[in-house]
Design a protein around this motif. Structure first.
Motif, PDB file in Angstrom:
ATOM      1  N   GLU A   1     -12.956   4.605   8.607  1.00  0.00           N
ATOM      2  CA  GLU A   1     -13.971   5.011   7.609  1.00  0.00           C
ATOM      3  C   GLU A   1     -15.075   4.265   7.301  1.00  0.00           C
ATOM      4  O   GLU A   1     -16.160   4.871   7.105  1.00  0.00           O
ATOM      5  N   ARG A   2     -14.807   2.991   7.296  1.00  0.00           N
ATOM      6  CA  ARG A   2     -16.047   2.006   6.700  1.00  0.00           C
ATOM      7  C   ARG A   2     -17.093   2.274   7.927  1.00  0.00           C
ATOM      8  O   ARG A   2     -18.220   2.224   7.344  1.00  0.00           O
TER       9      ARG A   2
ATOM     10  N   ARG B   1     -19.024   5.531   7.392  1.00  0.00           N
ATOM     11  CA  ARG B   1     -19.632   5.636   6.151  1.00  0.00           C
ATOM     12  C   ARG B   1     -21.030   4.593   6.159  1.00  0.00           C
ATOM     13  O   ARG B   1     -21.994   5.122   5.949  1.00  0.00           O
TER      14      ARG B   1
ATOM     15  N   MET C   1       0.689  -1.130   0.000  1.00  0.00           N
ATOM     16  CA  MET C   1      -0.006  -0.040  -0.040  1.00  0.00           C
ATOM     17  C   MET C   1       0.919   1.213   0.018  1.00  0.00           C
ATOM     18  O   MET C   1       1.874   1.396   0.815  1.00  0.00           O
TER      19      MET C   1
ATOM     20  N   THR D   1      -8.167   6.740   2.872  1.00  0.00           N
ATOM     21  CA  THR D   1      -7.893   5.518   1.974  1.00  0.00           C
ATOM     22  C   THR D   1      -9.115   4.773   1.531  1.00  0.00           C
ATOM     23  O   THR D   1      -9.489   4.207   0.462  1.00  0.00           O
ATOM     24  N   GLY D   2     -10.025   5.010   2.399  1.00  0.00           N
ATOM     25  CA  GLY D   2     -11.561   4.389   2.184  1.00  0.00           C
ATOM     26  C   GLY D   2     -11.484   2.841   2.703  1.00  0.00           C
ATOM     27  O   GLY D   2     -12.466   2.140   2.547  1.00  0.00           O
ATOM     28  N   ALA D   3     -10.345   2.503   3.273  1.00  0.00           N
ATOM     29  CA  ALA D   3     -10.092   0.892   3.673  1.00  0.00           C
ATOM     30  C   ALA D   3     -10.051   0.753   5.175  1.00  0.00           C
ATOM     31  O   ALA D   3     -10.359  -0.265   5.516  1.00  0.00           O
ATOM     32  N   SER D   4      -9.895   1.860   5.764  1.00  0.00           N
ATOM     33  CA  SER D   4      -9.759   1.802   7.475  1.00  0.00           C
ATOM     34  C   SER D   4     -10.932   1.389   7.999  1.00  0.00           C
ATOM     35  O   SER D   4     -12.101   1.498   7.394  1.00  0.00           O
TER      36      SER D   4
ATOM     37  N   ARG E   1      -5.720  -0.823   8.733  1.00  0.00           N
ATOM     38  CA  ARG E   1      -5.608  -1.722   7.589  1.00  0.00           C
ATOM     39  C   ARG E   1      -4.704  -1.089   6.548  1.00  0.00           C
ATOM     40  O   ARG E   1      -5.084  -0.825   5.419  1.00  0.00           O
ATOM     41  N   CYS E   2      -3.558  -0.751   7.076  1.00  0.00           N
ATOM     42  CA  CYS E   2      -2.651  -0.145   6.258  1.00  0.00           C
ATOM     43  C   CYS E   2      -1.355  -1.138   5.469  1.00  0.00           C
ATOM     44  O   CYS E   2      -0.668  -0.631   4.670  1.00  0.00           O
TER      45      CYS E   2
ATOM     46  N   TRP F   1      -0.715   8.229   4.340  1.00  0.00           N
ATOM     47  CA  TRP F   1      -0.623   8.019   5.521  1.00  0.00           C
ATOM     48  C   TRP F   1       0.364   8.982   6.336  1.00  0.00           C
ATOM     49  O   TRP F   1       0.021   9.470   7.317  1.00  0.00           O
TER      50      TRP F   1
END
Length: 327
Positions: free
Chosen positions: A80-81, A84, A1, A74-77, A35-36, A6
């Protein structure tokens, strides 16, 4: 990634100040939040990500990791999820923000030093302020209900549950003076950050750094409104449907004699909803929304207390409030 987002986020991070830091998440737990990937986390540590050294490696503060993840975008952490998903209702229109909604609630209070002589206190839910009501109630111990608290006695854990309804009202802020104060606050460009409640009362350094979490914003605006000659008070409560429920805002008596709810932080949070309705930001500055549950406490006060031998301390509390009319 790619580590770029970050590292940029790390440069913007407002680290939890001492003595409020609580570094207890290990590397595996940090990776589950961010989740990085381990390589990016290693770069962040080398670049100065705040941490403590534990017996088995670095330990991180959860608030730091959440803010780092949200700013990285990133939209993946996990944060964030979660946001959302929890704020997806913000994409709906104004009618959805005021319609009556039914909720099941379940609360558990506990303390490590609980004993037979323990006493417990939990702030009252006040859905009636938004046009709702508590409909049913049951608890694991006898309850005494005061104007502001649910009170219990016994060794614990104490559990209570029930069902309530919330509603809302669309309103606009009328006073030019109040609108100017709110406009100036929003125009300052403060960013939201998740910080421990106790440190948020130290408003000046947080605002000076360009951040305004909910308690800080509420305490600051309450002072500003009162200085302008208006009756105002901060209000603690919950954002219904979120995993981390607690929230704060300000209530002020407007020139038309009506109490208006001012929640600029909620407007900032809407940016994590993905595609919020364009009218939501304005609704947060005067309206009562059915997703905000008021409590009988000022901003940032602990909702649950454990009292033993005359000494009171915040109790560990688990609060679950879920829609009961959306199945």
């Amino acid at each position: 990634m790619n580590a770029g987002p970050w590292l940029r986020s790390l440069g913007l991070l407002y680290a939890v100040p001492e003595p409020y830091r609580d570094p207890r998440l290990d590397t595996a737990e940090a990776l589950a939040v961010l989740r990085c990937g381990p390589d990016v986390l290693a770069e962040l540590v080398a670049a100065g990500l705040p941490r403590a050294e534990g017996p088995d490696g670095p330990l991180f503060d959860r608030h730091d990791l959440i803010n780092l993840a949200l700013n990285a975008g990133t939209g993946a952490s996990a944060p964030e999820r979660a946001l959302r998903f929890a704020l997806r209702w913000m994409r709906d229109g104004p009618a959805a923000w005021t319609a009556p909604l039914a909720w099941d609630f379940a609360v558990e209070m506990r303390a490590a030093d609980a004993a037979a002589d323990s006493r417990w206190s939990h702030t009252r839910f006040l859905p009636e302020l938004t046009g709702g009501m508590v409909e049913t109630w049951e608890s694991s111990a006898a309850v005494r209900i005061t104007p502001g608290r649910f009170e219990f006695a016994g060794p614990g854990p104490i559990r209570f549950a029930g069902r309530m309804r919330t509603a809302g009202t669309l309103q606009e802020l009328r006073s030019p003076a109040l609108r100017r104060i709110v406009s100036d606050f929003l125009g300052a460009g403060y960013r939201w950050a998740k910080l421990p409640k106790p440190c948020q009362y130290d408003t000046e350094p947080i605002l000076a750094a360009g951040f305004a979490p909910c308690v800080t914003a509420s305490v600051h605006l309450e002072k500003e409104f009162r200085a302008a000659g208006y009756e105002a008070e901060s209000r603690g409560g919950w954002i219904l449907g979120m995993l981390d429920l607690s929230h704060s805002w300000v209530e002020v008596v407007d020139d038309d004699g009506l109490v208006k709810q001012i929640d600029p932080v909620f407007e900032r949070l809407s940016r994590y909803a993905g595609d919020p309705h364009p009218e939501l930001g304005r609704a947060c500055l005067g309206s009562r929304l059915n997703r905000l549950l008021p409590a009988a406490i000022p901003a940032g006060e602990p909702e649950a207390l454990h009292v033993r031998a005359g000494a009171a301390a915040p109790a560990a509390v688990s609060t679950v409030i879920r829609r009961s009319d959306a199945r």
